[in-house]
Design a protein around this motif. Structure first.
Motif, PDB file in Angstrom:
ATOM      1  N   THR A 102       0.652  -1.294  -0.060  1.00 19.78           N
ATOM      2  CA  THR A 102      -0.134   0.093  -0.222  1.00 19.78           C
ATOM      3  C   THR A 102       0.827   1.169   0.169  1.00 19.78           C
ATOM      4  O   THR A 102       0.380   2.262   0.008  1.00 19.78           O
ATOM      5  N   SER A 103       2.121   1.094   0.082  1.00 17.24           N
ATOM      6  CA  SER A 103       2.960   2.286  -0.083  1.00 17.24           C
ATOM      7  C   SER A 103       4.245   1.891  -0.907  1.00 17.24           C
ATOM      8  O   SER A 103       4.614   0.732  -1.089  1.00 17.24           O
ATOM      9  N   LYS A 104       5.121   2.967  -1.213  1.00 22.21           N
ATOM     10  CA  LYS A 104       6.131   2.971  -2.200  1.00 22.21           C
ATOM     11  C   LYS A 104       7.195   2.050  -1.589  1.00 22.21           C
ATOM     12  O   LYS A 104       7.741   1.314  -2.330  1.00 22.21           O
ATOM     13  N   LYS A 105       7.442   2.313  -0.257  1.00 24.47           N
ATOM     14  CA  LYS A 105       8.293   1.678   0.352  1.00 24.47           C
ATOM     15  C   LYS A 105       8.186  -0.133   0.259  1.00 24.47           C
ATOM     16  O   LYS A 105       8.990  -0.946   0.200  1.00 24.47           O
ATOM     17  N   THR A 106       6.823  -0.530   0.581  1.00 22.46           N
ATOM     18  CA  THR A 106       6.409  -1.855   0.406  1.00 22.46           C
ATOM     19  C   THR A 106       6.746  -2.379  -1.048  1.00 22.46           C
ATOM     20  O   THR A 106       7.068  -3.426  -1.204  1.00 22.46           O
ATOM     21  N   TRP A 107       6.333  -1.548  -1.891  1.00 19.49           N
ATOM     22  CA  TRP A 107       6.370  -1.997  -3.366  1.00 19.49           C
ATOM     23  C   TRP A 107       8.154  -2.093  -3.709  1.00 19.49           C
ATOM     24  O   TRP A 107       8.350  -3.147  -4.170  1.00 19.49           O
ATOM     25  N   ILE A 108       8.884  -1.362  -3.161  1.00 15.81           N
ATOM     26  CA  ILE A 108      10.204  -1.427  -3.182  1.00 15.81           C
ATOM     27  C   ILE A 108      10.997  -2.651  -2.451  1.00 15.81           C
ATOM     28  O   ILE A 108      11.695  -3.314  -3.155  1.00 15.81           O
ATOM     29  N   MET A 109      10.330  -2.942  -1.480  1.00 14.91           N
ATOM     30  CA  MET A 109      10.720  -4.258  -0.664  1.00 14.91           C
ATOM     31  C   MET A 109      10.257  -5.457  -1.377  1.00 14.91           C
ATOM     32  O   MET A 109      11.123  -6.382  -1.564  1.00 14.91           O
ATOM     33  N   TRP A 110       9.317  -5.422  -2.129  1.00  7.61           N
ATOM     34  CA  TRP A 110       8.543  -6.677  -2.987  1.00  7.61           C
ATOM     35  C   TRP A 110       9.708  -6.770  -4.229  1.00  7.61           C
ATOM     36  O   TRP A 110      10.074  -7.868  -4.663  1.00  7.61           O
ATOM     37  N   VAL A 111      10.172  -5.632  -4.771  1.00  7.06           N
ATOM     38  CA  VAL A 111      10.859  -5.661  -5.955  1.00  7.06           C
ATOM     39  C   VAL A 111      12.466  -6.343  -5.336  1.00  7.06           C
ATOM     40  O   VAL A 111      12.998  -7.033  -6.207  1.00  7.06           O
ATOM     41  N   LYS A 112      12.869  -6.088  -3.999  1.00  9.75           N
ATOM     42  CA  LYS A 112      14.008  -6.481  -3.619  1.00  9.75           C
ATOM     43  C   LYS A 112      13.858  -8.075  -3.548  1.00  9.75           C
ATOM     44  O   LYS A 112      14.774  -8.829  -3.639  1.00  9.75           O
ATOM     45  N   ILE A 113      12.650  -8.434  -2.875  1.00 11.17           N
ATOM     46  CA  ILE A 113      12.348  -9.846  -2.818  1.00 11.17           C
ATOM     47  C   ILE A 113      12.369 -10.647  -4.287  1.00 11.17           C
ATOM     48  O   ILE A 113      13.137 -11.782  -4.243  1.00 11.17           O
ATOM     49  N   SER A 127      17.493  -2.522   8.647  1.00 15.86           N
ATOM     50  CA  SER A 127      16.122  -2.934   8.296  1.00 15.86           C
ATOM     51  C   SER A 127      16.026  -3.438   6.635  1.00 15.86           C
ATOM     52  O   SER A 127      17.123  -2.923   5.954  1.00 15.86           O
ATOM     53  N   ILE A 128      15.145  -3.886   6.326  1.00 12.33           N
ATOM     54  CA  ILE A 128      15.089  -4.342   4.799  1.00 12.33           C
ATOM     55  C   ILE A 128      14.906  -3.106   4.109  1.00 12.33           C
ATOM     56  O   ILE A 128      15.416  -3.148   2.858  1.00 12.33           O
ATOM     57  N   ASP A 129      14.384  -2.158   4.638  1.00  8.70           N
ATOM     58  CA  ASP A 129      14.377  -0.967   3.825  1.00  8.70           C
ATOM     59  C   ASP A 129      15.814  -0.179   3.355  1.00  8.70           C
ATOM     60  O   ASP A 129      15.684   0.393   2.522  1.00  8.70           O
ATOM     61  N   ASP A 130      16.765  -0.609   4.347  1.00  8.27           N
ATOM     62  CA  ASP A 130      18.153  -0.083   4.072  1.00  8.27           C
ATOM     63  C   ASP A 130      19.096  -0.945   3.016  1.00  8.27           C
ATOM     64  O   ASP A 130      19.926  -0.666   2.486  1.00  8.27           O
ATOM     65  N   LEU A 131      18.105  -2.165   2.827  1.00 10.87           N
ATOM     66  CA  LEU A 131      19.026  -3.183   1.762  1.00 10.87           C
ATOM     67  C   LEU A 131      19.206  -2.671   0.353  1.00 10.87           C
ATOM     68  O   LEU A 131      18.223  -2.185  -0.163  1.00 10.87           O
ATOM     69  N   THR A 132      20.186  -2.638  -0.411  1.00 14.74           N
ATOM     70  CA  THR A 132      20.357  -2.267  -1.724  1.00 14.74           C
ATOM     71  C   THR A 132      19.829  -3.403  -2.403  1.00 14.74           C
ATOM     72  O   THR A 132      19.766  -4.525  -2.248  1.00 14.74           O
ATOM     73  N   TYR A 133      19.669  -3.252  -3.776  1.00 14.74           N
ATOM     74  CA  TYR A 133      19.134  -4.361  -4.588  1.00 14.74           C
ATOM     75  C   TYR A 133      20.580  -5.406  -4.813  1.00 14.74           C
ATOM     76  O   TYR A 133      20.097  -6.658  -4.918  1.00 14.74           O
ATOM     77  N   LYS A 134      21.697  -4.905  -4.976  1.00 18.79           N
ATOM     78  CA  LYS A 134      22.759  -5.628  -5.113  1.00 18.79           C
ATOM     79  C   LYS A 134      22.826  -6.754  -3.808  1.00 18.79           C
ATOM     80  O   LYS A 134      23.354  -7.768  -3.857  1.00 18.79           O
ATOM     81  N   GLN A 135      22.763  -6.058  -2.560  1.00 17.90           N
ATOM     82  CA  GLN A 135      22.567  -6.647  -1.265  1.00 17.90           C
ATOM     83  C   GLN A 135      21.711  -7.857  -1.436  1.00 17.90           C
ATOM     84  O   GLN A 135      21.843  -9.084  -1.161  1.00 17.90           O
ATOM     85  N   ALA A 136      20.300  -7.610  -2.061  1.00 12.57           N
ATOM     86  CA  ALA A 136      19.386  -8.656  -2.133  1.00 12.57           C
ATOM     87  C   ALA A 136      19.655  -9.699  -3.123  1.00 12.57           C
ATOM     88  O   ALA A 136      19.453 -11.013  -2.669  1.00 12.57           O
ATOM     89  N   LEU A 137      20.393  -9.310  -4.272  1.00 13.34           N
ATOM     90  CA  LEU A 137      20.626 -10.568  -5.138  1.00 13.34           C
ATOM     91  C   LEU A 137      21.739 -11.148  -4.478  1.00 13.34           C
ATOM     92  O   LEU A 137      21.800 -12.461  -4.488  1.00 13.34           O
ATOM     93  N   ILE A 138      22.727 -10.644  -3.601  1.00 14.56           N
ATOM     94  CA  ILE A 138      23.749 -11.684  -3.034  1.00 14.56           C
ATOM     95  C   ILE A 138      23.118 -12.576  -2.026  1.00 14.56           C
ATOM     96  O   ILE A 138      23.338 -13.856  -2.021  1.00 14.56           O
ATOM     97  N   ILE A 139      22.052 -12.167  -1.392  1.00 12.74           N
ATOM     98  CA  ILE A 139      21.176 -12.974  -0.353  1.00 12.74           C
ATOM     99  C   ILE A 139      20.628 -14.003  -1.303  1.00 12.74           C
ATOM    100  O   ILE A 139      20.571 -15.207  -0.932  1.00 12.74           O
TER     101      ILE A 139
END
Length: 268
Positions: free
Chosen positions: A71-82, A137-149
């Motif tokens: 419901t927010s931009k922050k949550t959408w970004i989190m899902w993209v990282k996932i 926090s998950i909000d602080d994760l970069t896309y690169k860090q998400a990919l490494i995980i």
């Protein structure tokens, strides 16, 4: 029938605990199956051990409902990282699922990965003893860090016994993610990954169940859901004051037990 339902309940309990704690659900399932073999077809058992994870996933959805609704931009970004983190395991799983099962789904691989990642947990936690996490926090994760995980999740997809939660948490700790953020990201990653894996197994099985098979699967999923609720809350409370080393030692002991049990069984 009653005995088989009890077996399904026991497997649901094991799944609910071990799916979220970084101790390998596969390692435990292999051992438990040795002692309470379900009287079902091999095809149904293979599907059952994956699809009861849907109950475990539902526990994450219920506990973190407000965090997960986009419901927010922050949550959408989190899902993209996932999604970014899920890509490596999803691609390999779709292309090589049967091949990987044939090559690596054995007690030797499970035991080695239990021990190896157990040692890594202890080593990394000792290294991080006085370190300050870079990501809290998950909000602080970069896309690169998400990919490494996500690459660490791929290791778990290839080698049974690694533990999906164990691999992703370990990957997070290695790149400076706090224990709490690493665990939460692991829970959220499980939603698309386990839904995808369950759907794949259901399609391969054929979606045709007898009444008994339906009862076994339903009981396993419900129990996995209830136990997962408790396991997730326990882990998040535990890591606020403790590190993951106890799980590392547990993995090492379990790996030795798996090697010893099946090694002796071969010679008997």
């Amino acid at each position: 029938m009653e005995i088989e339902i009890i077996k399904a309940i026991v497997l649901g309990i094991v799944e609910g605990i071990t799916e979220w704690l970084p101790i390998s659900s596969t390692g435990h399932m292999i051992l438990v199956d040795e002692f309470i073999k379900m009287k079902v077809t091999p095809e149904f058992l293979e599907m059952f051990l994956v699809v009861i994870q849907l109950g475990a996933i539902l526990a994450v959805v219920v506990i973190y409902w407000r965090r997960l609704i986009p419901t927010s931009k922050k949550t959408w970004i989190m899902w993209v990282k996932i999604i970014v983190a899920c890509v490596p395991a999803a691609v390999v799983g779709l292309l090589l699922d049967d091949v990987l099962n044939a090559w690596f789904y054995n007690y030797q691989t499970v035991a080695i990965m239990l021990i190896l990642f157990g040692i890594l947990f202890i080593v990394i936690e000792n290294r991080n003893k006085s370190a300050v996490p870079k990501v809290n926090s998950i909000d602080d994760l970069t896309y690169k860090q998400a990919l490494i995980i996500g690459v660490f999740q791929l290791i778990a997809a290839v080698f049974p016994g690694t533990s999906r939660s164990g691999a992703t948490i370990l990957g997070g700790l290695l790149i400076g993610v706090s224990r709490t953020a690493a665990a939460e990201f692991t829970f959220f990653l499980a939603i698309p990954v386990m839904f995808g894996a369950s759907l794949l197994k259901l399609v391969k099985f054929g979606m045709h169940f007898t009444g008994e098979e339906s009862m076994l699967l339903l009981n396993g999923m419900v129990v996995a859901f209830l136990v997962s609720m408790a396991a997730i809350k326990f882990l998040m409370s535990y890591i606020k004051k403790h590190d993951f080393k106890v799980f590392g030692w547990y993995r090492i002991v379990l790996g030795v037990i798996v090697l010893g049990y099946f090694g002796v069984k071969i010679f008997l």
